[in-house]
Design a protein around this motif. Structure first.
Motif, PDB file in Angstrom:
ATOM      1  N   PHE A  24       0.836  -1.198   0.000  1.00  0.00           N
ATOM      2  CA  PHE A  24       0.000   0.000   0.000  1.00  0.00           C
ATOM      3  C   PHE A  24       0.870   1.247   0.000  1.00  0.00           C
ATOM      4  O   PHE A  24       1.969   1.263   0.558  1.00  0.00           O
ATOM      5  CB  PHE A  24      -0.908   0.004   1.235  1.00  0.00           C
ATOM      6  CG  PHE A  24      -2.088  -0.902   1.126  1.00  0.00           C
ATOM      7  CD1 PHE A  24      -3.299  -0.422   0.646  1.00  0.00           C
ATOM      8  CD2 PHE A  24      -2.003  -2.234   1.488  1.00  0.00           C
ATOM      9  CE1 PHE A  24      -4.404  -1.246   0.543  1.00  0.00           C
ATOM     10  CE2 PHE A  24      -3.088  -3.077   1.385  1.00  0.00           C
ATOM     11  CZ  PHE A  24      -4.295  -2.581   0.899  1.00  0.00           C
ATOM     12  N   LYS A  25       0.360   2.289  -0.607  1.00  0.00           N
ATOM     13  CA  LYS A  25       0.984   3.598  -0.587  1.00  0.00           C
ATOM     14  C   LYS A  25       0.037   4.568   0.112  1.00  0.00           C
ATOM     15  O   LYS A  25      -1.166   4.325   0.187  1.00  0.00           O
ATOM     16  CB  LYS A  25       1.265   4.084  -2.015  1.00  0.00           C
ATOM     17  CG  LYS A  25       2.224   3.191  -2.784  1.00  0.00           C
ATOM     18  CD  LYS A  25       2.408   3.712  -4.208  1.00  0.00           C
ATOM     19  CE  LYS A  25       3.332   2.789  -4.989  1.00  0.00           C
ATOM     20  NZ  LYS A  25       3.499   3.266  -6.406  1.00  0.00           N
ATOM     21  N   LYS A  26       0.584   5.661   0.583  1.00  0.00           N
ATOM     22  CA  LYS A  26      -0.234   6.657   1.278  1.00  0.00           C
ATOM     23  C   LYS A  26      -0.585   7.784   0.327  1.00  0.00           C
ATOM     24  O   LYS A  26       0.287   8.342  -0.346  1.00  0.00           O
ATOM     25  CB  LYS A  26       0.511   7.204   2.489  1.00  0.00           C
ATOM     26  CG  LYS A  26      -0.368   8.055   3.407  1.00  0.00           C
ATOM     27  CD  LYS A  26       0.373   8.390   4.697  1.00  0.00           C
ATOM     28  CE  LYS A  26      -0.541   9.139   5.663  1.00  0.00           C
ATOM     29  NZ  LYS A  26       0.151   9.427   6.939  1.00  0.00           N
ATOM     30  N   MET A  32      -4.742   4.910   2.663  1.00  0.00           N
ATOM     31  CA  MET A  32      -3.807   4.012   2.001  1.00  0.00           C
ATOM     32  C   MET A  32      -4.476   3.407   0.764  1.00  0.00           C
ATOM     33  O   MET A  32      -5.687   3.159   0.757  1.00  0.00           O
ATOM     34  CB  MET A  32      -3.386   2.903   2.965  1.00  0.00           C
ATOM     35  CG  MET A  32      -2.810   3.394   4.286  1.00  0.00           C
ATOM     36  SD  MET A  32      -1.313   4.393   4.080  1.00  0.00           S
ATOM     37  CE  MET A  32      -0.149   3.133   3.529  1.00  0.00           C
ATOM     38  N   TYR A  33      -3.683   3.165  -0.267  1.00  0.00           N
ATOM     39  CA  TYR A  33      -4.251   2.609  -1.493  1.00  0.00           C
ATOM     40  C   TYR A  33      -3.264   1.666  -2.169  1.00  0.00           C
ATOM     41  O   TYR A  33      -2.053   1.773  -2.004  1.00  0.00           O
ATOM     42  CB  TYR A  33      -4.650   3.723  -2.462  1.00  0.00           C
ATOM     43  CG  TYR A  33      -3.480   4.470  -3.057  1.00  0.00           C
ATOM     44  CD1 TYR A  33      -2.963   4.107  -4.309  1.00  0.00           C
ATOM     45  CD2 TYR A  33      -2.887   5.534  -2.380  1.00  0.00           C
ATOM     46  CE1 TYR A  33      -1.876   4.788  -4.852  1.00  0.00           C
ATOM     47  CE2 TYR A  33      -1.806   6.212  -2.919  1.00  0.00           C
ATOM     48  CZ  TYR A  33      -1.302   5.843  -4.157  1.00  0.00           C
ATOM     49  OH  TYR A  33      -0.240   6.510  -4.686  1.00  0.00           O
ATOM     50  N   ASN A  34      -3.837   0.741  -2.937  1.00  0.00           N
ATOM     51  CA  ASN A  34      -3.044  -0.205  -3.717  1.00  0.00           C
ATOM     52  C   ASN A  34      -3.741  -0.379  -5.059  1.00  0.00           C
ATOM     53  O   ASN A  34      -4.827  -0.959  -5.125  1.00  0.00           O
ATOM     54  CB  ASN A  34      -2.945  -1.542  -2.979  1.00  0.00           C
ATOM     55  CG  ASN A  34      -2.010  -2.521  -3.673  1.00  0.00           C
ATOM     56  OD1 ASN A  34      -1.434  -2.217  -4.716  1.00  0.00           O
ATOM     57  ND2 ASN A  34      -1.873  -3.708  -3.109  1.00  0.00           N
ATOM     58  N   ILE A  35      -3.174   0.192  -6.118  1.00  0.00           N
ATOM     59  CA  ILE A  35      -3.753   0.082  -7.456  1.00  0.00           C
ATOM     60  C   ILE A  35      -3.387  -1.272  -8.044  1.00  0.00           C
ATOM     61  O   ILE A  35      -2.214  -1.622  -8.139  1.00  0.00           O
ATOM     62  CB  ILE A  35      -3.234   1.202  -8.386  1.00  0.00           C
ATOM     63  CG1 ILE A  35      -3.485   2.584  -7.770  1.00  0.00           C
ATOM     64  CG2 ILE A  35      -3.865   1.084  -9.776  1.00  0.00           C
ATOM     65  CD1 ILE A  35      -4.935   2.963  -7.639  1.00  0.00           C
ATOM     66  N   HIS A  36      -4.408  -2.053  -8.445  1.00  0.00           N
ATOM     67  CA  HIS A  36      -4.173  -3.381  -9.009  1.00  0.00           C
ATOM     68  C   HIS A  36      -4.177  -3.368 -10.529  1.00  0.00           C
ATOM     69  O   HIS A  36      -3.373  -4.024 -11.168  1.00  0.00           O
ATOM     70  CB  HIS A  36      -5.251  -4.366  -8.530  1.00  0.00           C
ATOM     71  CG  HIS A  36      -5.412  -4.366  -7.045  1.00  0.00           C
ATOM     72  ND1 HIS A  36      -4.381  -4.608  -6.185  1.00  0.00           N
ATOM     73  CD2 HIS A  36      -6.504  -4.135  -6.269  1.00  0.00           C
ATOM     74  CE1 HIS A  36      -4.826  -4.544  -4.931  1.00  0.00           C
ATOM     75  NE2 HIS A  36      -6.102  -4.245  -4.969  1.00  0.00           N
ATOM     76  N   ALA A 102      -8.683  -1.294  -7.497  1.00  0.00           N
ATOM     77  CA  ALA A 102      -7.774  -0.926  -6.404  1.00  0.00           C
ATOM     78  C   ALA A 102      -8.386  -1.340  -5.077  1.00  0.00           C
ATOM     79  O   ALA A 102      -9.576  -1.633  -4.990  1.00  0.00           O
ATOM     80  CB  ALA A 102      -7.512   0.577  -6.406  1.00  0.00           C
ATOM     81  N   THR A 103      -7.527  -1.362  -4.073  1.00  0.00           N
ATOM     82  CA  THR A 103      -7.997  -1.554  -2.707  1.00  0.00           C
ATOM     83  C   THR A 103      -7.602  -0.325  -1.903  1.00  0.00           C
ATOM     84  O   THR A 103      -6.468   0.152  -2.007  1.00  0.00           O
ATOM     85  CB  THR A 103      -7.389  -2.815  -2.069  1.00  0.00           C
ATOM     86  OG1 THR A 103      -7.857  -3.962  -2.763  1.00  0.00           O
ATOM     87  CG2 THR A 103      -7.797  -2.926  -0.600  1.00  0.00           C
ATOM     88  N   PHE A 104      -8.538   0.178  -1.123  1.00  0.00           N
ATOM     89  CA  PHE A 104      -8.289   1.327  -0.257  1.00  0.00           C
ATOM     90  C   PHE A 104      -8.455   0.887   1.188  1.00  0.00           C
ATOM     91  O   PHE A 104      -9.381   0.137   1.510  1.00  0.00           O
ATOM     92  CB  PHE A 104      -9.249   2.467  -0.580  1.00  0.00           C
ATOM     93  CG  PHE A 104      -9.029   3.021  -1.961  1.00  0.00           C
ATOM     94  CD1 PHE A 104      -8.257   4.152  -2.154  1.00  0.00           C
ATOM     95  CD2 PHE A 104      -9.572   2.398  -3.072  1.00  0.00           C
ATOM     96  CE1 PHE A 104      -8.030   4.658  -3.427  1.00  0.00           C
ATOM     97  CE2 PHE A 104      -9.358   2.886  -4.347  1.00  0.00           C
ATOM     98  CZ  PHE A 104      -8.582   4.023  -4.524  1.00  0.00           C
ATOM     99  N   LYS A 105      -7.560   1.342   2.015  1.00  0.00           N
ATOM    100  CA  LYS A 105      -7.568   0.938   3.426  1.00  0.00           C
ATOM    101  C   LYS A 105      -7.734   2.163   4.300  1.00  0.00           C
ATOM    102  O   LYS A 105      -7.001   3.149   4.158  1.00  0.00           O
ATOM    103  CB  LYS A 105      -6.275   0.200   3.764  1.00  0.00           C
ATOM    104  CG  LYS A 105      -6.210  -0.304   5.201  1.00  0.00           C
ATOM    105  CD  LYS A 105      -5.142  -1.383   5.390  1.00  0.00           C
ATOM    106  CE  LYS A 105      -3.753  -0.865   5.131  1.00  0.00           C
ATOM    107  NZ  LYS A 105      -2.721  -1.895   5.482  1.00  0.00           N
ATOM    108  N   LEU A 130     -10.428  -1.003   7.764  1.00  0.00           N
ATOM    109  CA  LEU A 130     -11.463  -1.438   6.833  1.00  0.00           C
ATOM    110  C   LEU A 130     -10.889  -1.346   5.432  1.00  0.00           C
ATOM    111  O   LEU A 130     -10.160  -0.403   5.109  1.00  0.00           O
ATOM    112  CB  LEU A 130     -12.698  -0.546   6.953  1.00  0.00           C
ATOM    113  CG  LEU A 130     -13.487  -0.680   8.250  1.00  0.00           C
ATOM    114  CD1 LEU A 130     -14.531   0.426   8.357  1.00  0.00           C
ATOM    115  CD2 LEU A 130     -14.175  -2.046   8.323  1.00  0.00           C
ATOM    116  N   LEU A 131     -11.213  -2.334   4.597  1.00  0.00           N
ATOM    117  CA  LEU A 131     -10.694  -2.357   3.233  1.00  0.00           C
ATOM    118  C   LEU A 131     -11.829  -2.373   2.225  1.00  0.00           C
ATOM    119  O   LEU A 131     -12.807  -3.110   2.381  1.00  0.00           O
ATOM    120  CB  LEU A 131      -9.804  -3.589   3.024  1.00  0.00           C
ATOM    121  CG  LEU A 131      -8.498  -3.594   3.813  1.00  0.00           C
ATOM    122  CD1 LEU A 131      -8.694  -4.384   5.102  1.00  0.00           C
ATOM    123  CD2 LEU A 131      -7.380  -4.199   2.993  1.00  0.00           C
TER     124      LEU A 131
END
Length: 288
Positions: A24-26, A32-36, A102-105, A130-131
């Motif tokens: 994850f990046k901020k 926080m996010y993770n682009i898939h 993407a997933t956001f946390k 929470l995701l």
């Protein structure tokens, strides 16, 4: 309590998808996010309508809400009106485009910061997250949505024309027709300024089908209802009707099904049903 969190998740969300190809990046605003998947298309902007699939879960993989389980994607209008929009969801949506995932946390400590004692559910302890895993299925601009809505409305109005014509003739109503297809007659004129966006309106109403079947009435409850104009809590034709009135006005409004519940229907209202409302404006409070 899980249901409350699921609803909160939909309100806070609007953005994500699954897989996991890295950490994850901020973001600039803190989440926080993770682009898939990045389809390299135009990114979502405020005012766009977005259709997406979403899995909303805890960091222990407990699913709270899933559009896949409900078998229908979510649809939202991207608006950044509140601090929560800016800091979380709606900002996150603007990082994506059609086909992206993407997933956001979001930290529950941030989410429940300042909340009263006992507001935090036991299954979301301190330090948990929470995701939101989202896949954007479609993105349409406001102009595209308006064009599609007009085409759909015109088609639905053509279906409604004959039964509404018959109703108007049977009741001997001298109606005015608006550009949207709404027909109305003011039976008792009032006074004051025309109702406008932002006004709070106190009104009595009675709603029936064209065959006279009543489905709702504030008169029966012996208490008028309060409406904030442009709150979008009721059907479009009802708001359009209110905005044609002034304090003290009474009128009859025939709402075509395209401005009501269209082909879906609702509860006791069958699909493709024009609605008839008798409206009486008791009071109007202008936006301060």
């Amino acid at each position: 309590m899980k249901a409350k969190i699921a609803i909160l998740g939909l309100a806070i969300a609007g953005t994500l998808a699954s897989c996991n190809k890295g950490g994850f990046k901020k973001s600039d605003v803190g989440f926080m996010y993770n682009i898939h998947t990045d389809a390299n298309g135009e990114k979502i902007k405020e005012g766009d309508f977005v259709k997406f699939n979403m899995i909303f879960k805890t960091d222990k993989d407990s699913v709270l809400q899933s559009s896949y389980q409900m078998k229908r994607p979510f649809e939202v209008l991207v608006k950044i009106d509140t601090a929560m929009d800016k800091e979380h969801v709606m900002s996150a949506l603007t990082m994506l485009g059609k086909g992206d995932s993407a997933t956001f946390k979001i930290s529950t400590d941030d989410l429940f910061k300042g909340a009263p004692e006992g507001a935090r559910p036991k299954f979301l302890p301190k330090g948990s997250s929470l995701l939101y895993t989202i896949k954007v299925e479609d993105v349409k601009s406001k102009a595209q949505m308006e064009t599609e809505f007009k085409a759909k409305r015109d088609k639905q109005n053509a279906i409604d024309k004959a039964p509404i014509d018959a109703y108007v003739a049977a009741k001997k109503l001298n109606v005015t027709t608006t550009a949207s297809g709404l027909r109305y007659v003011i039976t008792t004129p009032g006074a004051g300024d025309q109702i406008k966006d932002g006004d709070t309106v106190i009104a009595h109403y009675s709603g029936t089908l064209l065959n006279g079947t009543k489905f709702d009435s504030s008169y029966d409850r012996k208490e008028p209802a309060t409406f904030l104009i442009n709150e979008h809590a009721v059907i479009p034709g009802f708001y359009e009707s209110l905005k044609l009135l002034k304090k003290g006005d009474k009128g009859v409004f025939i709402i075509p099904s395209a401005l009501a519940y269209a082909e879906q229907g609702a509860g006791t209202i069958p699909p493709n049903s024009p609605l008839v409302f008798e409206l009486e404006v008791i009071d109007v409070k202008a936006k301060k």
